[in-house]
Write an enzyme that holds these catalytic residues in place. Structure first.
Site, PDB file in Angstrom:
ATOM      1  N   GLY A 176       3.601   0.694 -13.826  1.00  0.00           N
ATOM      2  CA  GLY A 176       4.234  -0.528 -14.045  1.00  0.00           C
ATOM      3  C   GLY A 176       6.013  -0.201 -14.109  1.00  0.00           C
ATOM      4  N   GLY A 177       6.332   0.739 -13.845  1.00  0.00           N
ATOM      5  CA  GLY A 177       7.943   1.043 -13.923  1.00  0.00           C
ATOM      6  C   GLY A 177       8.570   0.238 -12.676  1.00  0.00           C
ATOM      7  CE  LYS A 178       7.726   3.443  -7.247  1.00  0.00           C
ATOM      8  NZ  LYS A 178       7.254   4.303  -8.313  1.00  0.00           N
ATOM      9  CB  CYS A 200       4.979  10.264  -6.046  1.00  0.00           C
ATOM     10  SG  CYS A 200       3.275  10.108  -6.510  1.00  0.00           S
ATOM     11  CG  ASP A 204      -9.044  -3.042  -1.973  1.00  0.00           C
ATOM     12  OD1 ASP A 204      -7.965  -2.522  -1.651  1.00  0.00           O
ATOM     13  OD2 ASP A 204     -10.071  -2.245  -1.639  1.00  0.00           O
TER      14      ASP A 204
END
Length: 412
Positions: free
Chosen positions: A233-235, A345, A276
């Site tokens: 959830g950071g973004k 990443c 999805d």
């Protein structure tokens, strides 16, 4: 003698190296022990995973034949304590011998004692002569990283610092270094719970490189934006803090629950959907989509050194097919003129520009290169094509950063 830290570290290494489970999963199944012992065990196990090639090279001259796998784990733990964690020799050797006995390896206790005593005497000199970055990196990864391999592998030798993203109205906490990209940084080993503002939701853990894709999407207040594969959830938090109307899509219910908990603590809101992302469609076309796609995660090896031992080239091949499907789905969600930032990443070339090229070949989008002005805080991360490419060797004097690739596309 043995101790809870070594016992737990042995369990963690066995889970990763013998049963091929992630270090995070192994941590979640540890028996209840004192939090300080748990943290120390995690650090010890991570050190062994990070430096396994070097440790094996130091041990090799003292082993006439290959020991059983559990015995090698004990030897690696002892050698890491002696050479990398500055444990007093008597304590390091005694706890390793005690660990061997407690794990039913008593016939090998004498071997453990003899080998580690030799390491205590001459191991440091041997260590200094080794090419540690090369020894600690699997050949397939080293080859794939090209000219940047040594810089990346050298950065992997150390723990990563603690980076945080600030909520929009927050001031940097005392003791933090403000990075040029807007993230704040504390030294490796900092306890995030001790940082003022963390429990109040004024900041959250997010590597400086991981914070860039959402910033490059440039969310505006009132825009309708989907964050695909959104947990933890950071973004999502970055997009919501900018005032966007965010829909966070996450397939895994456990990870979605964690995302919900994080947003609650940060006092931010988003529409959370368990689905999805390749099958979900918004009720109306979106202004923007952020796709931080599932990937090999080789850009996060500093934080997750188990990746060095768990990932294989075939894993990357399977992931690229999933990334192509997610990109195609993300493009379908956009209105004409809507923008998409694709990010991974990963340090693996196959997961970066070839995926963008495949999406462009399907039609319906055009490349919108990141401009030098957008990346003026980190110009070395802008490729000639206008992609973002970071790796742990960048900002070496500041402590590096995770490896990320990102590109921006516009729906036509």
């Amino acid at each position: 003698m043995s101790d809870p830290t070594r016992e737990a570290a042995f369990d963690l290494l066995g889970a990763v190296l013998l049963r091929r489970r992630s270090l995070e999963e192994a941590l979640s199944t540890l028996p209840q022990i004192d939090p300080r012992d748990r943290a120390a065990a995690h650090r010890l196990a991570a050190t062994v995973l990070r430096r396994a090639g070097t440790l094996d090279a130091v041990l090799a001259p003292y082993l006439r034949k290959e020991p059983p796998d559990p015995v090698r784990l004990v030897l690696r733990l002892g050698a890491a304590a002696l050479l990398l964690l500055e444990t007093p020799p008597h304590a390091a050797v005694a706890t390793a011998v005690g660990l061997a006995r407690s794990r039913g390896l008593t016939p090998f206790a004498g071997l453990v004692n003899a080998v580690l005593r030799k390491v205590a005497t001459s191991g440091a000199a041997a260590l200094a002569e080794l090419d540690a970055p090369r020894l600690d990196t699997p050949t397939w990864l080293w080859t794939s990283w090209g000219d940047a391999a040594r810089a990346i592998a050298t950065a992997h030798q150390q723990e990563a610092p603690l980076d945080l993203t600030l909520a929009a109205v927050s001031e940097p906490p005392d003791g933090a270094a403000l990075l040029p990209t807007g993230s704040v940084r504390f030294p490796a080993g900092t306890r995030v719970a001790d940082i003022p503002g963390f429990e109040d939701g004024l900041l959250w853990v997010q590597d400086a490189a991981a914070a860039l894709p959402a910033r490059l999407l440039a969310p505006q207040a009132g825009e309708r934006i989907a964050d695909l594969c959104a947990a933890p959830g950071g973004k999502t938090g970055q997009l919501a803090a900018a005032g966007a109307e965010v829909t966070a899509i996450e397939r895994d219910p456990t990870r979605l629950a964690r995302l919900a908990e994080n947003l609650h603590r940060w006092q931010l809101t988003a529409d959370l959907v368990q689905a999805d992302a390749t099958a979900w469609m918004p009720p109306a076309p979106l202004d923007a989509v952020l796709l931080d796609a599932p990937c090999s995660a080789t850009g996060t090896i500093r934080r997750h050194p188990d990746i060095l031992h768990l990932k294989r080239p075939r894993d990357v091949q399977a992931l690229t097919r999933q990334q192509d499907a997610l990109l195609a789905a993300a493009i379908r969600m956009l209105r004409p003129g809507g923008r998409l930032v694709y990010a991974v990443c990963s340090l693996q070339p196959e997961e970066g520009s070839p995926r963008v090229a495949a999406a462009l070949a399907q039609g319906g989008v055009r490349l919108d290169p990141f401009t030098p002005e957008e990346l003026q805080a980190i110009p070395e991360a802008r490729t000639p094509e206008g992609f973002l490419r970071t790796h742990p060797g960048l900002w070496a004097d500041r402590g590096g950063m995770d490896g990320f690739f990102a590109a921006r596309l516009i729906r036509v």
